[in-house]
Design a protein around this motif. Structure first.
Motif, short mmCIF file in Angstrom:
data_model
loop_
_atom_site.label_atom_id
_atom_site.label_comp_id
_atom_site.label_asym_id
_atom_site.label_seq_id
_atom_site.Cartn_x
_atom_site.Cartn_y
_atom_site.Cartn_z
N HIS A 1 -18.17 -18.65 -8.29
CA HIS A 1 -17.67 -17.27 -8.29
C HIS A 1 -17.09 -16.95 -6.92
CE1 HIS A 1 -19.01 -15.48 -12.04
NE2 HIS A 1 -20.22 -15.99 -11.89
N LEU B 1 -29.56 -18.99 -6.88
CA LEU B 1 -28.38 -18.90 -6.02
C LEU B 1 -28.69 -19.42 -4.62
CD1 LEU B 1 -27.04 -15.28 -6.78
CD2 LEU B 1 -26.01 -17.44 -7.51
N TRP C 1 -23.70 -2.96 -12.87
CA TRP C 1 -22.33 -3.39 -12.55
C TRP C 1 -21.44 -3.43 -13.78
CZ3 TRP C 1 -20.40 -7.83 -14.83
CH2 TRP C 1 -21.34 -8.65 -15.45
N TRP D 1 -17.48 -12.14 -11.97
CA TRP D 1 -18.22 -11.92 -13.22
C TRP D 1 -17.76 -10.61 -13.87
CZ3 TRP D 1 -20.37 -12.72 -8.44
CH2 TRP D 1 -20.84 -11.59 -7.75
N HIS E 1 -24.93 -12.57 -1.88
CA HIS E 1 -25.41 -13.41 -2.98
C HIS E 1 -26.12 -14.67 -2.48
CE1 HIS E 1 -23.64 -10.77 -5.95
NE2 HIS E 1 -22.76 -10.53 -4.99
N TRP F 1 -30.54 -14.70 -15.28
CA TRP F 1 -30.39 -13.24 -15.30
C TRP F 1 -29.04 -12.85 -15.91
CZ3 TRP F 1 -29.90 -16.47 -11.21
CH2 TRP F 1 -28.73 -16.42 -10.50
N TRP F 2 -28.52 -13.73 -16.76
CA TRP F 2 -27.22 -13.44 -17.37
C TRP F 2 -27.44 -12.68 -18.66
CZ3 TRP F 2 -26.68 -19.02 -15.62
CH2 TRP F 2 -26.23 -19.03 -14.30
N TRP G 1 -27.64 -4.84 -3.99
CA TRP G 1 -26.79 -6.04 -4.04
C TRP G 1 -25.32 -5.67 -4.26
CZ3 TRP G 1 -23.80 -7.78 -8.12
CH2 TRP G 1 -24.03 -7.21 -9.38
N ASN H 1 -20.20 -17.50 -4.33
CA ASN H 1 -21.55 -17.89 -4.72
C ASN H 1 -21.46 -18.80 -5.94
OD1 ASN H 1 -21.27 -16.29 -6.97
ND2 ASN H 1 -22.97 -14.93 -6.52
N ASP I 1 -21.26 -22.73 -12.08
CA ASP I 1 -20.05 -21.91 -11.88
C ASP I 1 -19.70 -21.80 -10.40
OD1 ASP I 1 -21.72 -19.94 -10.69
OD2 ASP I 1 -21.99 -18.88 -12.59
N LYS J 1 -17.34 -16.45 -18.34
CA LYS J 1 -18.06 -15.81 -17.24
C LYS J 1 -17.14 -15.13 -16.23
CE LYS J 1 -22.23 -15.48 -15.29
NZ LYS J 1 -21.91 -14.81 -14.07
N GLY K 1 -29.00 -7.32 -12.15
CA GLY K 1 -27.80 -7.96 -11.62
C GLY K 1 -28.08 -8.64 -10.29
N GLY K 2 -27.33 -9.72 -10.04
CA GLY K 2 -27.47 -10.45 -8.79
C GLY K 2 -28.71 -11.33 -8.77
C1 BGC Z 1 -24.20 -14.00 -10.04
C2 BGC Z 1 -23.42 -13.86 -11.30
C3 BGC Z 1 -23.88 -12.67 -12.08
C4 BGC Z 1 -23.87 -11.43 -11.21
C5 BGC Z 1 -24.37 -10.21 -11.95
C6 BGC Z 1 -24.20 -12.71 -9.27
O1 BGC Z 1 -25.07 -12.84 -8.17
O2 BGC Z 1 -23.69 -15.05 -9.27
O3 BGC Z 1 -23.54 -15.03 -12.04
O4 BGC Z 1 -23.05 -12.50 -13.20
O5 BGC Z 1 -24.66 -11.64 -10.08
O6 BGC Z 1 -25.69 -10.35 -12.32
#
Ligand code: BGC
Length: 421
Positions: free
Chosen positions: A144, A92, A250, A270, A379, A34-35, A192, A301, A142, A339, A67-68
């Protein structure tokens, strides 16, 4: 409304991907993630893509907006049920465990993990999700941390110049920003994103509180005065958000902060990837601080790639090579520099990373050593998807003014009891 929008998005993606008659070349992977932000996230995922290309492995992108990662789970489920999973998917926390619980769904990655000594390289808190019953089933790309605030430097200077270290100082700065005529708190009204703020507020009220509310789901703590205080703090923050926040992505909020239209954003790192991507620099244009009261602790996360068993033979051949690429120093460096996160392996030095990432690396070492490293509820790293969903519902309804703080507490206690009894 938000739920309906989300369902429609999922349906469109599901229909699209179920109908897509893509024929995969040998030596290629189809990857769900979902990036989708065209700035930092696209560049980050591009580093993995090009590493695989150098090895002669092709890439079919399966991006799911949202997102998320919230939308991606439903689409993935539909693909797997239809007997047509992607080669690999980013997931995740507990979602990984939930997939691993479906017997035979995920590929065992032990051969590559043992050869490359992943257990020596990956923080234990992350390994907890990369392994299932002692077997490796995911490769983390990653790390975060989510308890950050990103503050526009000019806006902070105009508001007195001192980065807030306590809740009262934070409120003070937000008040000054309001007087100065900007949106004090940039925010995107999605469950989220609201829950990301709530994580920080809960941790800011004490490590024990975070532990017993989110991990132990202790009814006395969930119904107690600190939980009421947490919702009151959310309601206070709501007063600093502009009218158009509902449904805002976001990364649009990141742009508001970068341009000085909003003073700050409470978000995982992010967000920093996107600020850097528009040429802004830490310390000069923006500052990164831990949410007041959470200094020294981390909510985290980690995005991890799982590989599905039920794929064509030619894709199986490249799954292990992809896992190895993900864990390579080269990809861990390139991906995370873009990222905004830090590598999921702890043996890379901080050269080439920005000052906020350097701080994140130090914070990780410190929080890990002192036992203050906590999975993020927002997350999916604190509890099951169902429990996470129960928090989302209440927190977002309260933030949108549908529940008072006391009603939110009552509702939360009830929903958690329904799910755990
Ligand atoms: C993810 C990130 C992502 C962000 C926005 C988070 O839950 O860990 O990798 O960039 O959501 O989608």
């Amino acid at each position: 409304m938000i739920k309906i929008k989300r369902k429609i998005i999922c349906l469109i993606f599901t229909l699209y991907y179920l109908n897509a008659s893509v024929s995969y070349a040998e030596n290629s992977v189809e990857v769900m993630h979902w990036w989708t932000s065209v700035g930092a996230e696209a560049k980050a995922i591009g580093t993995l893509k090009s590493d695989l290309a150098e090895k002669g492995i092709g890439w079919f992108d399966m991006p799911i907006v949202g997102g998320g990662g919230g939308n991606s789970s439903e689409v993935l489920r539909a693909r797997v049920i239809a007997g047509n999973p992607p080669t690999s998917a980013a997931l995740l926390g507990n979602k990984i465990t939930e997939w691993a619980n479906r017997e035979g769904a995920l590929r065992n990655l032990n051969s590559v993990a043992e050869k490359e000594e992943w257990s020596r390289l990956i923080p234990r808190a992350v390994q907890k999700f990369s392994k299932h019953n002692g077997d490796w089933i995911a490769a983390p790309i990653d790390f975060h941390s989510t308890n950050w605030i990103w503050i526009n430097k000019e806006a902070l200077d105009a508001a007195g110049g001192k980065a807030p270290e306590t809740w009262d100082e934070l409120v003070n700065v937000l008040d000054k920003m309001k007087e100065n005529g900007i949106v004090p708190l940039g925010h995107g009204g999605e469950a989220w994103q609201e829950m990301t703020i709530f994580d920080s507020i809960v941790l800011g009220l004490g490590d024990d509180f975070y532990q017993s509310a989110f991990f132990d789901l202790d009814p006395l703590v969930l119904s107690g005065p600190k939980m009421l205080e947490a919702f009151d703090r959310m309601a206070k923050l709501r007063t600093y958000v502009d009218d158009n926040f509902s449904g805002r992505d976001w990364n649009i909020v990141v742009a508001m902060v970068a341009q000085g239209k909003a003073g700050m954003q409470i978000m995982g790192d992010w967000a920093k990837g996107e600020i850097l991507n528009v040429g802004k620099l830490p310390d000069r244009d923006f500052i990164c601080i831990r949410f007041p009261g959470t200094q020294g602790a981390i909510t985290f996360n980690s995005g991890q790639f799982v590989m599905f068993n039920d794929v064509a033979e030619e894709q199986k051949a490249v799954q292990l090579e992809m896992a190895s690429s993900i864990m390579s120093k080269k990809v861990q460096f390139g991906f995370n520099v873009y990222k905004g996160s830090i590598p999921a392996r702890v043996d890379l030095d901080s050269d080439g990373f920005d000052s906020c990432a350097k701080k994140a690396m130090e914070d990780l070492a410190q929080a890990d050593a002192s036992g203050r490293l906590y999975g993020s509820m927002a997350h999916g790293h604190a509890s099951t998807t169902e429990i996470q969903g129960a928090f989302y519902e209440v927190v977002t309804a309260h933030f949108n003014g549908e529940l008072t703080s006391q009603e939110a507490v009552n509702e939360l206690v009830q929903s958690i009891a329904n799910l755990t009894q």
